[in-house]
Design a protein around this motif. Structure first.
Motif, mmCIF file in Angstrom:
data_model
loop_
_atom_site.group_PDB
_atom_site.id
_atom_site.type_symbol
_atom_site.label_atom_id
_atom_site.label_comp_id
_atom_site.label_asym_id
_atom_site.label_seq_id
_atom_site.Cartn_x
_atom_site.Cartn_y
_atom_site.Cartn_z
ATOM 1 N N THR A 173 0.847 -1.194 0.000
ATOM 2 C CA THR A 173 0.000 0.000 0.000
ATOM 3 C C THR A 173 0.879 1.240 0.000
ATOM 4 O O THR A 173 2.020 1.215 0.480
ATOM 5 N N VAL A 174 0.347 2.320 -0.549
ATOM 6 C CA VAL A 174 1.065 3.591 -0.607
ATOM 7 C C VAL A 174 0.111 4.713 -0.233
ATOM 8 O O VAL A 174 -1.113 4.580 -0.344
ATOM 9 N N ALA A 175 0.696 5.830 0.208
ATOM 10 C CA ALA A 175 -0.131 6.988 0.560
ATOM 11 C C ALA A 175 -0.649 7.694 -0.684
ATOM 12 O O ALA A 175 -1.729 8.293 -0.672
ATOM 13 N N LEU A 182 6.259 4.746 -5.760
ATOM 14 C CA LEU A 182 6.137 3.440 -6.408
ATOM 15 C C LEU A 182 7.481 2.925 -6.905
ATOM 16 O O LEU A 182 7.773 1.727 -6.810
ATOM 17 N N ALA A 183 8.314 3.823 -7.427
ATOM 18 C CA ALA A 183 9.627 3.399 -7.903
ATOM 19 C C ALA A 183 10.490 2.906 -6.746
ATOM 20 O O ALA A 183 11.224 1.919 -6.877
ATOM 21 N N LEU A 216 2.455 11.715 -10.984
ATOM 22 C CA LEU A 216 1.560 10.600 -10.686
ATOM 23 C C LEU A 216 1.642 9.551 -11.786
ATOM 24 O O LEU A 216 1.796 9.878 -12.963
ATOM 25 N N VAL A 217 1.557 8.290 -11.383
ATOM 26 C CA VAL A 217 1.564 7.192 -12.347
ATOM 27 C C VAL A 217 0.234 6.454 -12.270
ATOM 28 O O VAL A 217 -0.493 6.553 -11.275
ATOM 29 N N ARG A 244 -4.978 4.360 2.654
ATOM 30 C CA ARG A 244 -3.839 4.015 1.805
ATOM 31 C C ARG A 244 -4.321 3.233 0.581
ATOM 32 O O ARG A 244 -5.328 2.514 0.634
ATOM 33 N N LEU A 245 -3.580 3.388 -0.508
ATOM 34 C CA LEU A 245 -3.969 2.792 -1.783
ATOM 35 C C LEU A 245 -3.256 1.459 -1.988
ATOM 36 O O LEU A 245 -2.024 1.385 -1.889
ATOM 37 N N GLY A 246 -4.021 0.428 -2.258
ATOM 38 C CA GLY A 246 -3.422 -0.868 -2.550
ATOM 39 C C GLY A 246 -2.920 -0.916 -3.982
ATOM 40 O O GLY A 246 -3.606 -0.487 -4.909
#
Length: 253
Positions: A173-175, A182-183, A216-217, A244-246
């Motif tokens: 997960t990311v904020a 992501l990288a 943003l990606v 948070r985003l999965g």
């Protein structure tokens, strides 16, 4: 929507003209090697051109750089032979040579990158896919890669040492969907270090250079890093209770 760059506009103009020439001359015509981003743009343009079709050839099924051939729609596609050449460069030196070493020495002969397709490097051997008209020139002029003497020979496509692509799936997960976040996860580095690498323009998204860590990606994007391979943002899986985003990333090793 991002406006096309001048280089992209020129490429699309050239493709339109190539399609018109193919119809006028009633024969297949080839582009130079295109990267995946360029190929997608070109395919979108050709989809609107009535009377022409196209195929792509890169030397093997997973080739990154490929040539596109455009031809009249009445032409027999199976009659088109791939306009590709194949070389093998072998170094007898114990010095370890990289993809950059081989490519740099080839381009140092005064050749353009778009004339060269994929390079398959295994140990001291580099196999090169290129436009066929350059094969005799490189055979005659390439004597060294770095400080190492090399021997160059023409080979058949069946002799290619095809890469064994390994993948590692990363579920986390990311904020936010920022590039640096992501990288960093995909390449196993700290976010701070990854931000520096991005600002130094060592990363690309969908084969285009980037320099903003906060870019943003989106799912489907391909993040590549010089000397480290690539990470595919496969999918976004939802949002946790904490917001948070999965994400699912695939690291190609």
């Amino acid at each position: 929507m991002v406006d096309p760059t001048n280089e992209e506009k020129l490429l699309l103009t050239q493709i339109t003209e190539l399609a018109e020439r193919s119809l006028h001359e009633q024969q297949p015509l080839w582009t130079d090697f295109l990267d995946p981003s360029q190929l997608e743009q070109v395919k979108a343009v050709l989809a609107w051109n009535n009377g022409v079709r196209f195929r792509v050839f890169g030397g093997y099924s997973k080739a990154e750089r490929q040539r596109l051939v455009v031809y009249p729609d009445y032409y027999i596609a199976e009659a088109i032979e791939p306009a590709l050449g194949y070389l093998q460069i072998v170094s007898n030196s114990p010095e370890e040579l990289t993809h950059r070493d081989f490519l740099g020495s080839i381009l140092a002969l005064g050749l353009k990158r778009e004339k060269i397709g994929d390079l398959l490097v295994t140990g001291s051997v580099c196999q090169v896919i290129l436009v066929p008209e350059l094969v005799p020139f490189i055979l005659s002029h390439l004597e060294r890669v770095g400080n190492s003497r090399v021997k160059t020979a023409e080979i058949e496509p069946e002799q290619l040492n095809l890469p064994d692509i390994r993948e590692k799936e990363i579920r986390t997960t990311v904020a936010s969907l920022r590039l640096d976040a992501l990288a960093a996860l995909g390449f196993g580095e700290s976010r701070t270090k990854m931000a520096r690498e991005i600002r130094a323009e060592r990363l690309k998204v969908n084969w285009k250079p980037v320099k903003n860590p906060d870019q943003l990606v989106s799912p489907g994007d391909v993040i590549s890093m010089r000397g480290r391979g690539r990470v595919v943002f496969r999918e976004q899986t939802g949002t946790s209770k904490k917001g948070r985003l999965g994400v699912v990333l695939v690291r190609q090793l």
